[in-house]
Scaffold this motif. Structure first.
Motif, PDB file in Angstrom:
ATOM      1  N   GLU A 184       0.824  -1.215   0.000  1.00 44.99           N
ATOM      2  CA  GLU A 184       0.000   0.000   0.000  1.00 44.99           C
ATOM      3  C   GLU A 184       0.862   1.271   0.000  1.00 44.99           C
ATOM      4  O   GLU A 184       0.481   2.291  -0.560  1.00 44.99           O
ATOM      5  CB  GLU A 184      -0.884   0.059   1.264  1.00 44.99           C
ATOM      6  CG  GLU A 184      -2.046  -0.925   1.268  1.00 44.99           C
ATOM      7  CD  GLU A 184      -2.625  -1.102   2.692  1.00 44.99           C
ATOM      8  OE1 GLU A 184      -3.364  -2.065   2.906  1.00 44.99           O
ATOM      9  OE2 GLU A 184      -2.287  -0.283   3.580  1.00 44.99           O
ATOM     10  N   LEU A 185       2.001   1.178   0.699  1.00 46.03           N
ATOM     11  CA  LEU A 185       2.858   2.359   0.878  1.00 46.03           C
ATOM     12  C   LEU A 185       3.908   2.513  -0.220  1.00 46.03           C
ATOM     13  O   LEU A 185       4.630   3.514  -0.282  1.00 46.03           O
ATOM     14  CB  LEU A 185       3.591   2.273   2.223  1.00 46.03           C
ATOM     15  CG  LEU A 185       2.752   2.293   3.496  1.00 46.03           C
ATOM     16  CD1 LEU A 185       3.549   1.748   4.677  1.00 46.03           C
ATOM     17  CD2 LEU A 185       2.285   3.725   3.795  1.00 46.03           C
ATOM     18  N   LEU A 186       4.000   1.518  -1.093  1.00 41.55           N
ATOM     19  CA  LEU A 186       5.099   1.418  -2.052  1.00 41.55           C
ATOM     20  C   LEU A 186       5.222   2.641  -2.966  1.00 41.55           C
ATOM     21  O   LEU A 186       4.257   3.051  -3.605  1.00 41.55           O
ATOM     22  CB  LEU A 186       4.915   0.151  -2.907  1.00 41.55           C
ATOM     23  CG  LEU A 186       6.110  -0.280  -3.738  1.00 41.55           C
ATOM     24  CD1 LEU A 186       7.269  -0.694  -2.839  1.00 41.55           C
ATOM     25  CD2 LEU A 186       5.711  -1.456  -4.640  1.00 41.55           C
ATOM     26  N   GLY A 187       6.419   3.196  -3.016  1.00 47.12           N
ATOM     27  CA  GLY A 187       6.680   4.348  -3.871  1.00 47.12           C
ATOM     28  C   GLY A 187       7.726   4.014  -4.931  1.00 47.12           C
ATOM     29  O   GLY A 187       8.099   2.852  -5.117  1.00 47.12           O
ATOM     30  N   ALA A 188       8.214   5.043  -5.598  1.00 49.44           N
ATOM     31  CA  ALA A 188       9.159   4.870  -6.701  1.00 49.44           C
ATOM     32  C   ALA A 188      10.543   4.462  -6.201  1.00 49.44           C
ATOM     33  O   ALA A 188      10.907   4.749  -5.059  1.00 49.44           O
ATOM     34  CB  ALA A 188       9.261   6.180  -7.467  1.00 49.44           C
ATOM     35  N   PRO A 189      11.309   3.786  -7.059  1.00 42.58           N
ATOM     36  CA  PRO A 189      12.720   3.549  -6.712  1.00 42.58           C
ATOM     37  C   PRO A 189      13.447   4.887  -6.582  1.00 42.58           C
ATOM     38  O   PRO A 189      13.009   5.895  -7.155  1.00 42.58           O
ATOM     39  CB  PRO A 189      13.277   2.782  -7.916  1.00 42.58           C
ATOM     40  CG  PRO A 189      12.093   2.324  -8.699  1.00 42.58           C
ATOM     41  CD  PRO A 189      10.954   3.262  -8.384  1.00 42.58           C
ATOM     42  N   VAL A 190      14.525   4.896  -5.852  1.00 41.60           N
ATOM     43  CA  VAL A 190      15.315   6.118  -5.696  1.00 41.60           C
ATOM     44  C   VAL A 190      16.059   6.392  -6.998  1.00 41.60           C
ATOM     45  O   VAL A 190      16.661   5.486  -7.574  1.00 41.60           O
ATOM     46  CB  VAL A 190      16.330   5.961  -4.538  1.00 41.60           C
ATOM     47  CG1 VAL A 190      17.174   7.216  -4.396  1.00 41.60           C
ATOM     48  CG2 VAL A 190      15.597   5.652  -3.243  1.00 41.60           C
ATOM     49  N   SER A 191      15.981   7.629  -7.474  1.00 42.98           N
ATOM     50  CA  SER A 191      16.701   7.938  -8.719  1.00 42.98           C
ATOM     51  C   SER A 191      18.070   8.505  -8.394  1.00 42.98           C
ATOM     52  O   SER A 191      18.241   9.706  -8.256  1.00 42.98           O
ATOM     53  CB  SER A 191      15.896   8.884  -9.600  1.00 42.98           C
ATOM     54  OG  SER A 191      15.391   9.956  -8.836  1.00 42.98           O
ATOM     55  N   PHE A 192      19.029   7.586  -8.239  1.00 44.39           N
ATOM     56  CA  PHE A 192      20.410   8.012  -7.994  1.00 44.39           C
ATOM     57  C   PHE A 192      20.998   8.561  -9.270  1.00 44.39           C
ATOM     58  O   PHE A 192      20.786   8.018 -10.352  1.00 44.39           O
ATOM     59  CB  PHE A 192      21.254   6.822  -7.523  1.00 44.39           C
ATOM     60  CG  PHE A 192      20.930   6.381  -6.127  1.00 44.39           C
ATOM     61  CD1 PHE A 192      21.267   7.170  -5.046  1.00 44.39           C
ATOM     62  CD2 PHE A 192      20.292   5.163  -5.895  1.00 44.39           C
ATOM     63  CE1 PHE A 192      20.981   6.759  -3.745  1.00 44.39           C
ATOM     64  CE2 PHE A 192      20.003   4.746  -4.606  1.00 44.39           C
ATOM     65  CZ  PHE A 192      20.346   5.547  -3.530  1.00 44.39           C
ATOM     66  N   ARG A 193      21.779   9.614  -9.114  1.00 41.53           N
ATOM     67  CA  ARG A 193      22.457  10.200 -10.266  1.00 41.53           C
ATOM     68  C   ARG A 193      23.532   9.281 -10.839  1.00 41.53           C
ATOM     69  O   ARG A 193      23.667   9.134 -12.027  1.00 41.53           O
ATOM     70  CB  ARG A 193      23.176  11.471  -9.800  1.00 41.53           C
ATOM     71  CG  ARG A 193      22.597  12.711 -10.352  1.00 41.53           C
ATOM     72  CD  ARG A 193      23.545  13.837 -10.030  1.00 41.53           C
ATOM     73  NE  ARG A 193      22.784  14.970  -9.521  1.00 41.53           N
ATOM     74  CZ  ARG A 193      23.321  16.054  -9.035  1.00 41.53           C
ATOM     75  NH1 ARG A 193      24.643  16.152  -8.945  1.00 41.53           N
ATOM     76  NH2 ARG A 193      22.582  17.033  -8.614  1.00 41.53           N
ATOM     77  N   TRP A 194      24.330   8.705  -9.940  1.00 43.56           N
ATOM     78  CA  TRP A 194      25.525   8.001 -10.402  1.00 43.56           C
ATOM     79  C   TRP A 194      25.185   6.776 -11.248  1.00 43.56           C
ATOM     80  O   TRP A 194      25.967   6.364 -12.093  1.00 43.56           O
ATOM     81  CB  TRP A 194      26.417   7.589  -9.232  1.00 43.56           C
ATOM     82  CG  TRP A 194      25.879   6.436  -8.451  1.00 43.56           C
ATOM     83  CD1 TRP A 194      25.002   6.505  -7.411  1.00 43.56           C
ATOM     84  CD2 TRP A 194      26.135   5.059  -8.654  1.00 43.56           C
ATOM     85  NE1 TRP A 194      24.708   5.261  -6.951  1.00 43.56           N
ATOM     86  CE2 TRP A 194      25.389   4.341  -7.688  1.00 43.56           C
ATOM     87  CE3 TRP A 194      26.938   4.338  -9.553  1.00 43.56           C
ATOM     88  CZ2 TRP A 194      25.419   2.950  -7.605  1.00 43.56           C
ATOM     89  CZ3 TRP A 194      26.959   2.951  -9.468  1.00 43.56           C
ATOM     90  CH2 TRP A 194      26.199   2.272  -8.509  1.00 43.56           C
ATOM     91  N   ARG A 195      23.997   6.198 -11.045  1.00 41.66           N
ATOM     92  CA  ARG A 195      23.635   5.008 -11.833  1.00 41.66           C
ATOM     93  C   ARG A 195      23.374   5.343 -13.284  1.00 41.66           C
ATOM     94  O   ARG A 195      23.373   4.482 -14.143  1.00 41.66           O
ATOM     95  CB  ARG A 195      22.393   4.344 -11.243  1.00 41.66           C
ATOM     96  CG  ARG A 195      22.711   3.523 -10.031  1.00 41.66           C
ATOM     97  CD  ARG A 195      21.569   2.581  -9.742  1.00 41.66           C
ATOM     98  NE  ARG A 195      21.755   1.925  -8.466  1.00 41.66           N
ATOM     99  CZ  ARG A 195      20.784   1.469  -7.705  1.00 41.66           C
ATOM    100  NH1 ARG A 195      19.525   1.599  -8.107  1.00 41.66           N
ATOM    101  NH2 ARG A 195      21.026   0.880  -6.560  1.00 41.66           N
ATOM    102  N   ARG A 196      23.109   6.630 -13.504  1.00 39.06           N
ATOM    103  CA  ARG A 196      22.834   7.057 -14.882  1.00 39.06           C
ATOM    104  C   ARG A 196      24.112   7.157 -15.708  1.00 39.06           C
ATOM    105  O   ARG A 196      24.064   7.324 -16.913  1.00 39.06           O
ATOM    106  CB  ARG A 196      22.154   8.429 -14.867  1.00 39.06           C
ATOM    107  CG  ARG A 196      20.770   8.407 -14.275  1.00 39.06           C
ATOM    108  CD  ARG A 196      20.175   9.808 -14.280  1.00 39.06           C
ATOM    109  NE  ARG A 196      19.231   9.952 -13.168  1.00 39.06           N
ATOM    110  CZ  ARG A 196      19.071  11.023 -12.442  1.00 39.06           C
ATOM    111  NH1 ARG A 196      19.803  12.103 -12.693  1.00 39.06           N
ATOM    112  NH2 ARG A 196      18.201  11.059 -11.460  1.00 39.06           N
TER     113      ARG A 196
END
Lengths: 152, 152, 152, 152
Positions: free
Chosen positions: B139-151
């Motif tokens: 129910e609480l699930l949100g987006a993955p964290v958008s780390f810069r370095w993975r890009r």
């Protein structure tokens, strides 16, 4: 850890403090990063004679750590093995393994990686690694950290 | 942070301590994880009434953190926004953003993610999330964290 | 605490952190001094507008602390009441009481005293309190800390 | 330190951590008590074989510390000399001196004293020292700590 055909990584014995334990009676997960900090201070001094790099400036841009076994305070230190695991024009990564020293055992407690960015302390802004720094890091370059969770 | 169409993440204001600063005069990078710990204690209590999950047991298996701006001690707290960012049978991830509270500004200082594993404290071993825990987290699930370095 | 006929001491609510607890499950005795540090930073700012004194420089020369009851982490802060408890030409003492805030209870956890020495940061040496500082401290001056152990 | 005609006190080398420094670039005054904690853990183990006393229980009732010189992080440890400085039916005091190890220098950074109370962990209440503990402490008993400030 296997770094076959690569330069020998540095090993630094870091003593624990009783206060590294939290209310669960284990070395607290955040304190592991504190232990890495001390190993890194030693390593940067060893890799770049006399901590010159530290004085010119280097800042932490990223940490990644994976916990493999619980650790309880004991008089024996942990052995932190660490090596440059990536080099770019702007900085480099340091890979680590936290384990028992050979005299104590062979348990691995954690693996980690820190991103470091070269920094100009005087100008308070990122800088490029200079050619000497890049060459030294390239000589020392070891394998990327093999995190378990990335295999999922 | 954009979690459009997703449940509203929780925001916890965590006060700084003067001692969070290191010899560089900035909040030390390791102390950021200390701040996350306090926000997580509050969040687990809020998500699972009365810290029940904490009492049944949950341990940190992994941290990832990316630093975006230097932070200096000030009387105003930091606002840590956090949400479950992944759920599996064995545990879940928590995503975080450390930023100014709206009254202070809009600077983002760091993004992070912690892997948590459900644990049976009595038996001292990992356990599966039970159906009620899984449902609540979903129910609480949100987006993955958008780390810069993975890009990169 | 009774400071009858004396200026009202300052009360500062200082939040606990989960990590303030040690392996015994209590707020660690050393962390009490960490809590005092944060209350003192607030107080010096309040007593001397805008932390001017802190910027001119003041260093800790002494601590004395007596523990009266164990403290366990809880969301509620502790209330630290503090006041100048002695003034000399070279510095001043701060007295403290760490207790529950009224909404939580009336337990007193510790009493303490810190010796502070006026310091010239530019010249890196002790200095005398200036007349304005001395006057302000004298206005605020409260009772000496009544430690139990000294009565032995 | 002069303990003429008294039992030789114990010396424990305690390594510093880079993070012991605060924003002033000195080992933070509170961290001195952290260093004392680690020396005390070692000493209680040495004085009472195998930390038996620690397991039966002993709690800190009081600290007093006086700072004599600023300390900056360096790879060399500090040498903490410590000894029982008073014994009663309910507990004992430990005196300390924090100084350079002989190979580094002879500067004394701080003197301190901790009050310890014998505690029954099972019953969660103070207890009396048993005859064996009292005898051992009496054998080890050294001089009271000579604080400067008390001479005022």
């Amino acid at each position: 850890m296997s770094n076959r055909g690569m330069p020998e990584p540095l090993s630094v014995d870091v003593p624990l403090r009783w206060s590294d334990m939290d209310a669960y009676g284990h070395v607290n997960n955040v304190q592991f990063l504190r232990l890495l900090e001390d190993a890194r201070v030693v390593a940067l001094g060893a890799w770049f004679d006399g901590q010159e790099l530290l004085h010119r400036g280097v800042i932490v841009s990223r940490h990644e750590i994976e916990y493999l076994a619980p650790l309880v305070f004991r008089p024996a230190p942990v052995r932190i093995t660490l090596w440059p695991s990536a080099v770019s024009t702007a900085g480099f990564d340091v890979g680590y393994e936290i384990a028992d020293p050979p005299a104590v055992g062979s348990r691995v407690y954690a693996r980690a990686e820190t991103g470091l960015v070269a920094y100009d302390l005087g100008q308070a802004r990122p800088r490029r690694l200079d050619p000497g720094e890049t060459q030294r890091l390239t000589e020392l370059l070891g394998a990327p950290v093999s995190f378990r969770w990335r295999r999922r």
